[in-house]
Scaffold this motif. Structure first.
Motif, PDB file in Angstrom:
ATOM      1  N   VAL A  42     -11.674   2.838 -10.988  1.00 57.39           N
ATOM      2  CA  VAL A  42     -12.014   4.258 -10.837  1.00 57.39           C
ATOM      3  C   VAL A  42     -10.817   5.067 -11.341  1.00 57.39           C
ATOM      4  N   PRO A  43     -10.739   5.311 -12.632  1.00 53.49           N
ATOM      5  CA  PRO A  43      -9.587   6.026 -13.206  1.00 53.49           C
ATOM      6  C   PRO A  43      -9.359   7.375 -12.525  1.00 53.49           C
ATOM      7  N   GLY A  44      -8.095   7.665 -12.269  1.00 53.08           N
ATOM      8  CA  GLY A  44      -7.731   8.940 -11.657  1.00 53.08           C
ATOM      9  C   GLY A  44      -7.661   8.906 -10.148  1.00 53.08           C
ATOM     10  N   LEU A  45      -8.202   7.846  -9.530  1.00 51.31           N
ATOM     11  CA  LEU A  45      -8.205   7.757  -8.072  1.00 51.31           C
ATOM     12  C   LEU A  45      -6.937   7.089  -7.571  1.00 51.31           C
ATOM     13  N   HIS A  46      -6.297   7.701  -6.566  1.00 52.25           N
ATOM     14  CA  HIS A  46      -5.128   7.119  -5.915  1.00 52.25           C
ATOM     15  C   HIS A  46      -5.454   6.939  -4.431  1.00 52.25           C
ATOM     16  N   ILE A  47      -5.176   5.757  -3.916  1.00 51.98           N
ATOM     17  CA  ILE A  47      -5.550   5.420  -2.544  1.00 51.98           C
ATOM     18  C   ILE A  47      -4.308   5.375  -1.657  1.00 51.98           C
ATOM     19  N   TYR A  48      -4.386   6.087  -0.532  1.00 52.72           N
ATOM     20  CA  TYR A  48      -3.323   6.122   0.472  1.00 52.72           C
ATOM     21  C   TYR A  48      -3.922   5.640   1.798  1.00 52.72           C
ATOM     22  N   PHE A  49      -3.093   5.087   2.667  1.00 51.52           N
ATOM     23  CA  PHE A  49      -3.613   4.527   3.910  1.00 51.52           C
ATOM     24  C   PHE A  49      -3.024   5.236   5.128  1.00 51.52           C
ATOM     25  N   TRP A  96      -7.933  -2.494  -2.655  1.00 50.94           N
ATOM     26  CA  TRP A  96      -7.682  -1.111  -3.052  1.00 50.94           C
ATOM     27  C   TRP A  96      -7.095  -0.994  -4.450  1.00 50.94           C
ATOM     28  N   ASP A  97      -6.212  -1.947  -4.835  1.00 53.81           N
ATOM     29  CA  ASP A  97      -5.590  -1.858  -6.152  1.00 53.81           C
ATOM     30  C   ASP A  97      -6.597  -2.122  -7.263  1.00 53.81           C
ATOM     31  N   MET A  98      -7.545  -3.027  -7.032  1.00 51.12           N
ATOM     32  CA  MET A  98      -8.596  -3.270  -8.015  1.00 51.12           C
ATOM     33  C   MET A  98      -9.519  -2.056  -8.104  1.00 51.12           C
ATOM     34  N   THR A  99      -9.756  -1.412  -6.959  1.00 50.53           N
ATOM     35  CA  THR A  99     -10.582  -0.208  -6.949  1.00 50.53           C
ATOM     36  C   THR A  99      -9.947   0.890  -7.792  1.00 50.53           C
ATOM     37  N   GLU A 100      -8.647   1.068  -7.664  1.00 46.38           N
ATOM     38  CA  GLU A 100      -7.954   2.089  -8.472  1.00 46.38           C
ATOM     39  C   GLU A 100      -8.091   1.811  -9.960  1.00 46.38           C
ATOM     40  N   ILE A 121       0.818  -1.215   0.000  1.00 48.42           N
ATOM     41  CA  ILE A 121       0.000   0.000   0.000  1.00 48.42           C
ATOM     42  C   ILE A 121       0.855   1.271   0.000  1.00 48.42           C
ATOM     43  N   ARG A 122       0.204   2.386  -0.352  1.00 43.70           N
ATOM     44  CA  ARG A 122       0.841   3.696  -0.236  1.00 43.70           C
ATOM     45  C   ARG A 122       0.519   4.269   1.139  1.00 43.70           C
TER      46      ARG A 122
END
Length: 247
Positions: free
Chosen positions: A170-177, A163-167, A75-76
């Motif tokens: 959903v183009p353009g979305l970056h997920i951080y934890f 989270w990686d499948m979600t990204e 994760i990020r």
């Protein structure tokens, strides 16, 4: 009278109340919210049940039980988020969490950091929680313009493991934890969850809640003036009304 006006605005059109004393104080311009709380404690204790958190101070957060963390190795971290997220000057940055409503029922909450705009998706036990959360994020953010879906910062709960499948979906979305056991890093989301708990209390066990019931409460929260927004509503600051969002 002023007392009757205060009671009417506290109650609104929902059995668990609507406006808070702070909002009422701003709307009247002649009384402070502490005076309203004092009046309720002294003369109208029956109204405490419709106050935010029933008039109690927020409790300290305790430690949370964490599931297996194998998926977190990729994760990020919140430490690598763009500076714009912290500054709250740009729309499209969200904090995320889930709140339990019953044995097989939960609610995904996504809160935009700058506008306090709330997106809530009902999650049932008909599918796995992890996949249901993934679908909820895709449904909640996928229809928004790219400029309104830039980043998402959830906690490290196992329900966000896809989270990686979600990204990808959903183009353009970056997920951080956020860091483990650090709810203050998602303070906007935690505060909003507290507002939701006013209507979906922890002590109540829910097995059948409809999307219409959730939408009603979300509408109330997104159309309530906020002191932190200079008494504007989240919908107005966000620029997209929650009732017009495509599903």
């Amino acid at each position: 009278t002023l007392a009757r006006r205060i009671e009417t605005q506290l109650r609104g059109n929902h059995p668990r109340g609507d406006w808070s004393p702070a909002v009422i104080a701003h709307s009247t311009g002649t009384i402070c919210h502490q005076t309203i709380y004092s009046w309720i404690r002294r003369s109208r204790p029956d109204l405490r049940r419709i106050l935010p958190r029933r008039g109690k101070y927020r409790r300290q957060y305790g430690s949370l039980k964490q599931p297996s963390r194998g998926w977190t190795t990729r994760i990020r971290s919140i430490d690598t988020r763009p500076k714009a997220v912290q500054e709250r000057r740009q729309l499209g940055h969200y904090e995320g969490d889930t709140i339990r409503l019953g044995r097989s029922l939960a609610m995904l909450t996504l809160v935009e950091r700058t506008s306090k705009f709330l997106i809530a998706e009902l999650i049932t036990g008909q599918v796995g929680m992890v996949y249901a959360v993934h679908e909820g994020i895709v449904e909640g953010l996928g229809s928004l313009p790219l400029t309104l879906r830039r980043t998402l910062t959830p906690d490290r709960g196992g329900e966000f493991a896809y989270w990686d499948m979600t990204e990808r979906e959903v183009p353009g979305l970056h997920i951080y934890f956020a860091h483990p056991h650090s709810p203050w890093e998602r303070g906007t989301n935690e505060h909003t969850n507290g507002l939701l708990r006013r209507y979906f209390a922890k002590k109540d066990k829910y097995e059948s809640i409809t999307k219409a019931q959730v939408a009603e409460v979300v509408w109330m929260i997104n159309h309530r003036p906020r002191k932190s927004l200079n008494w504007e509503t989240p919908c107005k600051v966000f620029g997209v009304c929650c009732v017009s969002r495509q599903n």
